[in-house]
Scaffold this active site. Structure first.
Site: not given
Ligand code: AMP
Length: 421
Positions: A38, A223, A379, A402
């Protein structure tokens, strides 16, 4: 009024206050900067100002000190790295709006650089009052009003240090804070984006408004609920939508698959089906995983097994995409001309479940080498790109997770609006 750009602005003899993103990781014991990406990102803007014969007053946040000055969040820790990259001394004001800042700014000469202490050492930066438990609605309202007033004064003090304003912190452009947004109003006709934000906007606008086809969006992460807005917007634009990561299982369960203990948002099953229907109606091809690497626990040392994605054995959870899925997704990616990626394909923090995310990063790099335009943000995806040493093989790696998602959703980012109008 025509917007000022950094390239057509002459900084000669002027003090520019520049909002940079120096929210860098520090070693817990020595406070040394452990990743200076950064800081390097801000150099073109700083150098342009200095080369014009102007001087720079740099401001940033670091961590979440919530209005409490703390050694571990002090920006003084970035001075050695910054000074080395700039090849000149960096002065430091240990209070961003205090007497030291005022005096140091006033005596700043052309070619000199002054770094201000963490703007988030003041609650006024974010403008959110800290309230004790149990205060009444009325007291809350009064505190918010009071904070608004103080935030105005704080912003005016920051602005009084300089002659013009440059925002080069894309990662906080979606926040209406003093240093990212409010300060721009103090410099009519003299507020502009730095090179980093310009490049971010250019990359995102290309993907949103002038993509070459086939256009493939790859969405991963935990999610569905976090990504739903982006997914819906993408359905208007893309030819292919690849879905991976934890959100896979909400879709698989909605279609009647067996998902064992995999992550699932039970209240989003209908939504998942609606997305699939909408995609079909729009002629967007949706690619969901076909197989998965499962773990018997959410653990770095979990036992692993591979199964079809809709036949997760009882007691197991899907933690990465499987080999057939890697092949399928890679093929789609390699045949694309525009690629947008946000969110990992699996729990890539655990080595046993990192292969899928790495494979996607590699496929995107290959597609880019073959002429595709690729934009990667968030990230985790950026970390995966860096871990595989592919950053220079992606067309644009965004510095904002974000902020990028909000821009792509079509939201107006306050920090962008403050300058663009
Ligand atoms: P996000 O912040 O929504 O982009 O989610 C990122 C997080 O999703 C990371 O920390 C991953 O470890 C988690 N992740 C990715 N695939 C899976 C999975 N199949 N089950 C649980 N967590 C997951």
């Amino acid at each position: 009024m025509h917007m000022v750009t950094i390239d057509n602005f002459n900084f000669k003899g002027l003090r520019a206050i520049v909002r940079v993103d120096f929210n860098v990781p520090l070693d817990k014991k020595t406070f040394e900067v452990t990743d200076d990406t950064r800081i390097r990102g801000a150099l073109p803007t700083i150098n342009k100002i200095l080369n014009d014969g102007g001087s720079c007053i740099l401001m940033s946040h670091l961590g979440r000190p919530d209005g409490v000055p703390q050694e571990k969040y002090s920006l003084k820790h970035v001075i050695p790295v910054l000074s080395k990259h700039l090849g000149r001394e960096v002065k430091f004001a240990d209070d961003c709006v205090g007497e030291s800042a005022r005096l140091l700014a006033a005596s700043l000469k052309p070619g000199e650089v002054l770094l201000l202490e963490n703007v988030r050492f003041y609650l006024e930066e974010e403008g959110k009052p800290k309230l004790p438990e149990g205060v009444s609605e009325e007291e809350k309202k009064a505190a918010k009003e009071e904070m608004k007033k103080r935030q105005k004064e704080f912003t005016a003090k920051l602005a009084s240090l300089a002659d013009c304003y440059v925002n080069d912190a894309f990662g906080t452009a979606h926040r209406a804070h003093a240093s990212t947004t409010l300060i721009a109003a103090h410099f009519p006709g003299k507020s502009m984006f730095g090179y980093l934000i310009e490049a971010e906007l250019k990359a995102m606008d290309k993907v949103l408004h002038a993509p070459d086809h086939p256009f493939t969006a790859i969405m991963g992460g935990a999610k569905v609920s976090d990504k739903i807005m982006v997914i819906e917007r993408m359905l208007e634009k893309v030819d292919n939508l690849i879905i991976g990561g934890g959100m896979t299982y909400t879709f698989i369960k909605a279609q009647g698959g067996k998902i064992g203990k995999s992550l699932c948002e039970e209240d989003k099953l209908d939504l998942a089906l609606q997305i699939l229907e909408k995609a079909k109606a729009k002629g967007v091809k949706v690619y969901l995983p076909v197989d998965a690497v499962n773990g018997d626990a959410f653990d770095a040392n979990a036992n692993t097994s591979v199964s079809k994605v809709n036949e997760t054995p009882d007691g197991w959870m899907g933690l990465d995409i499987g080999p057939e899925t890697i092949a399928l997704f890679s093929e789609v990616i390699k045949n694309s001309k525009t690629i947008l990626w946000n969110g990992p394909m699996g729990v890539f923090e655990f080595e046993k479940f990192a292969a899928g995310t790495s494979a996607i990063a590699k496929a995107i790099a290959e597609a880019t080498a073959a002429g595709a335009f690729s934009l990667v943000g968030g990230g985790d995806s950026v970390a995966a790109v860096n871990k595989n040493k592919l950053a220079d093989k992606i067309s644009y790696v965004s510095t904002g997770g974000g902020a990028m998602l909000e821009y792509i959703e079509g939201k107006e980012l306050p920090g962008i609006k403050a300058i663009r109008g």
